[in-house]
Design an enzyme around this catalytic site. Structure first.
Site, PDB file in Angstrom:
ATOM      1  N   GLU A   1      41.734   7.798  48.623  1.00 32.24           N
ATOM      2  CA  GLU A   1      40.379   8.169  48.126  1.00 32.24           C
ATOM      3  C   GLU A   1      40.463   9.559  47.715  1.00 32.24           C
ATOM      4  OE1 GLU A   1      37.491   7.019  50.912  1.00 32.24           O
ATOM      5  OE2 GLU A   1      37.996   5.097  50.721  1.00 32.24           O
TER       6      GLU A   1
ATOM      7  N   GLU B   1      41.492  -1.197  52.378  1.00 37.57           N
ATOM      8  CA  GLU B   1      40.457  -1.035  53.362  1.00 37.57           C
ATOM      9  C   GLU B   1      39.001  -2.129  53.196  1.00 37.57           C
ATOM     10  OE1 GLU B   1      38.903   3.048  54.185  1.00 37.57           O
ATOM     11  OE2 GLU B   1      40.678   3.888  54.191  1.00 37.57           O
TER      12      GLU B   1
HETATM   13  C1  GCO Z   1      36.931   6.363  53.855  1.00 35.83           C
HETATM   14  C2  GCO Z   1      38.367   6.293  54.596  1.00 35.83           C
HETATM   15  C3  GCO Z   1      38.362   5.653  55.837  1.00 35.83           C
HETATM   16  C4  GCO Z   1      36.677   5.780  56.473  1.00 35.83           C
HETATM   17  C5  GCO Z   1      36.117   4.437  56.118  1.00 35.83           C
HETATM   18  C6  GCO Z   1      34.787   4.151  56.646  1.00 35.83           C
HETATM   19  O1  GCO Z   1      36.635   5.755  53.117  1.00 35.83           O
HETATM   20  O2  GCO Z   1      36.344   7.356  54.314  1.00 35.83           O
HETATM   21  O3  GCO Z   1      39.338   6.002  54.068  1.00 35.83           O
HETATM   22  O4  GCO Z   1      38.835   6.843  56.663  1.00 35.83           O
HETATM   23  O5  GCO Z   1      36.823   5.626  57.909  1.00 35.83           O
HETATM   24  O6  GCO Z   1      36.325   4.270  54.688  1.00 35.83           O
HETATM   25  O7  GCO Z   1      33.864   4.984  56.301  1.00 35.83           O
END
Ligand code: GCO
Length: 453
Positions: free
Chosen positions: A163, A355
């Site tokens: 990200e 994710e």
């Molecule tokens: C993000 C990350 C994760 C987070 C998840 C929930 O998107 O911030 O990749 O580390 O923990 O997405 O917010």
């Protein structure tokens, strides 16, 4: 109908969120170690110093994943654990930790999927300018080379950045995340551009060092728009808005991913950012657009749009009382249909959901178990939509639930519980939730139980 026979089923974590051992065994400091020291933005001033203590309990965690039927595990490497100053001297015991973790996973028949950068930027390099420094892509390439040289004899799957939108925007524009600075637009865009060049150089370094066939991708955040109806007009509008750069910030897809997958920044972004743009050379774009093997996407929620009277996109407001998670993200299962469809249409690579998951407030019941029917329902709904995208011709390759176990949720500290496994942050006892056993059965049936009445 359903999932391909070689579909990858697993869950994901990141190093700062689970490892702990923040000051052990020769590890250097990261911007997160520093940020958490005196940050007022983090819930109850918590930190990831010990997190889930995975650094010491990784064997137990791998055994748990095995019991839960995982086929794959996505985790990240903490850069300054391996290179305490970011470049130069290698911390052998840091590398050994990851090497032991990889061995443990392989012995349990769990495929390691490594993310190189899930936000632990080495503090020493941050003091040299961090992502603003034009040398930062070479620093990242050096780090990628060290890790790939040591682990690629056993690891096939690699992701460079997690990200970029978030670590640049939240960390460098609004100080919500580490390193906690508020830069000007020109600097934010420069840092973002360097992060993309770093991705490209990282891919080159992994491929050059790889001792076995490797598959390389990225794990960007996807913020898709969904059509409010199945009319062709609404679908086209949703696609166009999904890949537009409507606002002068980085919360979009195409500014980050068109250069990576199509070799150019999108026109609307170039126009919008105009005088604030960094110098962008054809050489940069060539480096950024290294061929990749899969499209990783972190997808949690989405928003609907429709075609307005004048052909313009109209955002559809969330209904009052709509389903939301503890992160206040609307529950929108269809996003795992539309986003993969749009992303596949534009970027043409097999889609891995790197994710997807939900946070809740949860505790262990009197019977000693953790009952989380909402998570089971959430996952079932989202997974069914993903399978539907596959039925419609999208190459669906894998799904990683976020997250294996409850962990340090960045600025929200330990307030959110997103895991398949409950963690008691005092004793570090792990208790698999109902959803963990349900997911095990989903994996065993390669998703077929999702379609039984
Ligand atoms: C993000 C990350 C994760 C987070 C998840 C929930 O998107 O911030 O990749 O580390 O923990 O997405 O917010």
């Amino acid at each position: 109908m359903g999932f391909p026979s070689d579909f990858v089923w697993g869950s994901a974590t990141s190093s700062y969120q689970v490892e702990g051992g923040a000051f052990e065994d020769g590890k250097g400091l990261s911007v997160w170690d520093n940020f958490c020291k005196n940050s007022e933005t983090i819930w109850r001033s918590q930190n990831g110093n010990t997190a889930c203590d995975h650094f010491h309990r990784y064997k137990e965690d791998v055994a748990l994943m095995k019991e839960l039927g995982h086929k794959a595990y996505r985790f990240s490497i903490n850069w300054p654990r391996v290179l305490p100053e970011g470049i130069g001297k290698i911390n052998k015991s840091g590398l050994d930790f990851y090497s032991r973790l990889v061995d443990e996973l392989l012995n349990a028949h769990i495929e390691p999927w490594i993310t190189l950068f899930h936000w632990e930027y080495p503090l020493e390099l941050y003091y040299k300018g961090g992502w603003l420094n034009p040398d930062s892509p070479d620093w990242f390439a050096e780090y990628a080379d060290v890790v790939a040289t040591h682990l690629s004899d056993r690891v096939t799957y690699w992701m460079t950045l997690n990200e970029p939108q978030c670590f640049i925007e939240l960390g460098h524009r609004n100080a919500h995340h580490a390193p906690g600075v508020m830069l000007h637009q020109k600097e934010v865009l420069l840092a973002g551009h360097h992060s993309l060049i770093s991705h490209g150089k990282g891919v080159q370094a992994i491929r050059a060092a790889a001792k076995r066939d490797c598959k390389v991708g990225m794990a960007p955040a996807a913020f898709p728009r969904l059509p409010v109806s199945s009319s062709e007009d609404d679908i086209r509008i949703a696609y166009d808005v999904t890949f537009s750069v409507p606002k002068p910030d980085g919360w979009n897809i195409s500014w980050w991913l068109d250069p990576v997958f199509l070799g150019e920044y999108p026109e609307d972004g170039l126009e919008l950012f105009g005088p604030d743009l960094p110098p962008i050379t054809p050489e940069d774009l060539k480096t950024i657009s290294q061929p990749l093997d899969f499209f990783g996407a972190n997808i949690y929620t989405g928003h609907y749009v429709k075609k307005g009277e004048h052909g313009n996109p109209v955002e559809v407001q969330d209904k009052p009382g709509c389903d939301i998670t503890m992160l206040y993200w609307p529950v929108v299962p269809e996003v795992l249909y539309w986003a993969p469809k749009f992303l596949y249409e534009r970027y043409k690579l097999p889609i891995v959901i790197t994710e997807n998951g939900m946070s809740n407030t949860e505790w262990i019941s009197l019977d000693g178990k953790l009952h989380d029917p909402q998570r089971i329902d959430f996952m079932a709904r989202y997974l069914k939509e993903f399978a539907k995208a596959g039925d419609d011709g999208v190459a669906i390759m894998g799904y990683f639930y976020w997250t294996l176990m409850d962990n340090f949720e960045w600025a929200r500290g330990y307030r959110e519980r997103m895991g398949l496994v409950y963690v008691d942050f005092e004793t570090f006892k792990r208790t698999p939730k109902d959803s963990a056993y349900w997911y095990r059965d989903v994996i065993r049936s390669n998703g077929e139980i999702l379609f039984k009445d």
